[in-house]
Design a protein around this motif. Structure first.
Motif: not given
Lengths: 302, 250
Positions: A258-276
């Motif tokens: 998400g960082q390298t391709t400039g897609r914050p939604a992917i980063i947030l999705a990953s964060l959310l999944l980690f939290a869950l």
């Protein structure tokens, strides 16, 4: 626990999953409770009872999500930096539909579970030894305490050199992270077992093995479970570290992607999944602990 | 038969807790050790229990020298010391680990009835009052059917009403199998209500100072004249024992 149980006992209608309101059974638990709350709201106090129930923990996260969504739609947050929750959800759906999500979650979960298992096993053996035997403590504990003071991430270069860049080094790193909290809690738990209870065991002439099994093991269980929960949360921390270092799959890889391709939604999705996932696995351990430790005379159980 | 033969106990720091204690206790006798704190009475009990070892002398039970806890000796501690993770019944069965389950159940149920705790068989220790917990501890000791029951200030932490009730209760339980009871207390009335013989110890070092025989019939009336007279005698003796160690030495 009693507090929570009592409050729901007083308002059985707020517990639709007990079969009293089959019409709502197909709804999600969340909606059903809202429905029940609204239904019994006419009777007066039950709204307060609902607020005191176990769903309290959901109020703040859901409130924040709604605020976030609203502010995104109003254009307060720039979408290229902070996408709306609906966008993040859509991203997760997209990943799920393509089957990628299962693969990423699967590999990350595999690493955490394996690393947690290996770390816990080693920590249990060493913690039991150094806690129970003063001799073993004098030989082993100073070395282990010294190793504990090495920041676990500092092992990464060595692990990569020794074990390669694939699964082994990642699992080893997670295992190291899990090891120390489990080890420390188990050791101090055993050392803090009430001497008076051990004496009762001696009066009834229990053998060493019986003493361990019948007094030390149950008396140490509360500390051990705390150690397991700490260890598990460190396991999740280190799986991210391991996957950030170099991985082609996993939730940590999604972060980098998400960082390298400039897609914050992917980063947030990953964060959310980690939290869950983190919360889910911790809840499993907590529930196991609660079941095993029902005898404890604690503030919540009183 | 319980012999305490010339027992002395000196701790590693040089403190002499007990000096030349010799006592012979008949089966079924109720003997109380009284004395101010620091006179070594609990230490003596722990030596009989096999939890500590004398520096000199020894304890014989049925002509067997005590070097470890004896199967025919029960010990009730000052605190209940119940395993918090076991129910009342499981706690009582704690010492029966070598028996098959049906036998364990049969015995624990019988003892539960004796201490009037049958309705609480499945309660956890945290749900019990102090007096109930101590009754469970007594039941845990009784269930192994000891010939000798040692009690280390068993009712010391309880309020006066509960204490008096449990003293009567202990005598009731004693009446079933008549084990030897060796108690430690610093409660003079408790000693008088229970004992056949009261051993007065004085501190620094712990030594037998005086022995008082109590021949009053049971149950004893705490308010009777003889009881009060014996109480005076005992208090006077303890006063001397506590105040006069220097005097005794000279």
């Amino acid at each position: 626990m009693g507090f929570y149980t009592r409050s729901s006992d007083l308002a059985p209608s707020s517990e639709p999953q007990n079969g009293r309101s089959p019409a709502k059974a197909t709804h999600s638990r969340q909606q059903a409770t809202w429905g029940a709350g609204a239904r019994t709201g006419a009777k007066g106090l039950s709204r307060h009872r609902w607020l005191r129930s176990r769903y309290q923990g959901w109020v703040l996260p859901i409130g924040l999500l709604i605020a976030w969504e609203l502010l995104s739609r109003l254009g307060v947050f720039p979408p290229n930096l902070l996408p709306a929750p609906s966008t993040v959800t859509a991203t997760i759906w997209g990943l799920a539909a393509s089957g990628e999500l299962v693969r990423h979650i699967g590999i990350t979960l595999f690493r955490v579970v394996l690393g947690f298992g290996v770390g816990t096993l080693a920590a249990t053996v060493f913690g039991a030894l150094t806690g129970y035997s003063p001799v073993a403590h004098r030989y082993l504990d100073p070395l282990l305490q010294a190793l504990r003071n090495i920041p676990s991430l500092a092992w990464v270069p060595l692990f990569i050199l020794w074990l390669g860049i694939f699964e082994t080094s990642k699992v080893a790193l997670i295992a190291v992270g899990v090891f120390f909290p489990v080890y420390l809690n188990l050791m101090s738990g055993i050392q803090n077992v009430d001497r008076k209870l051990v004496e009762v065991g001696k009066i009834y002439r229990l053998s060493q093995i019986q003493l361990i099994y019948r007094v030390f093991f149950p008396a140490t269980l509360p500390a051990y479970i705390v150690g397991l929960r700490n260890g598990l949360s460190l396991g999740w921390m280190f799986v991210v570290a391991a996957e950030l270092m170099g991985a082609s799959q996993g939730l940590g890889f999604l972060l980098i992607d998400g960082q390298t391709t400039g897609r914050p939604a992917i980063i947030l999705a990953s964060l959310l999944l980690f939290a869950l996932l983190g919360k889910l696995t911790d809840s499993l351990l907590a529930a196991l602990g609660k079941r095993l430790l029902r005898w404890q005379d604690t503030y919540i159980s009183a | 038969m319980l012999y305490i033969e010339n027992v002395s106990k000196q701790f590693d720091n040089g403190f002499t807790a007990l000096e030349r204690i010799t006592l012979k206790i008949e089966p079924g006798e109720i003997v109380t050790l009284v004395g101010t704190s620091g006179c070594g009475k609990s230490t003596l009990l722990r030596i009989v229990a096999g939890l500590e070892f004398p520096s000199l002398g020894g304890v014989l039970i049925d002509n067997e020298l005590i070097t470890a806890p004896h199967p025919k000796v029960g010990l009730v501690f000052q605190e209940p010391r119940l395993m918090p993770w076991l129910t009342v019944q499981e706690n009582i069965e704690f010492g029966l680990h070598n028996l098959p389950l049906p036998e364990r159940r049969r015995r624990s149920e019988a003892v539960l009835a004796k201490v009037h705790l049958t309705p609480f068989a499945h309660a956890l220790p945290r749900q019990l009052s102090g007096g109930m917990a101590q009754r469970v501890a007594i039941a845990r000791s009784l269930v192994t059917q000891p010939d000798i029951l040692l009690l280390d200030e068993p009712f010391g932490a309880l309020d006066a009403f509960t204490r008096a009730r449990l003293q009567d209760h202990l005598l009731e339980i004693w009446g079933y199998d008549r084990p030897t009871l060796l108690l430690v207390t610093h409660d003079v009335e408790e000693a008088l209500v229970l004992s056949d013989r009261i051993i007065m110890l004085h501190p620094n070092p712990g030594r037998i100072f005086k022995v008082l025989r109590v021949d009053l019939p049971r149950p004893r009336q705490r308010s009777s004249v003889q009881f009060q007279e014996l109480k005076e005698q005992l208090l006077l003796g303890l006063d001397l024992a506590g105040a006069a160690p220097a005097l005794v030495k000279r």
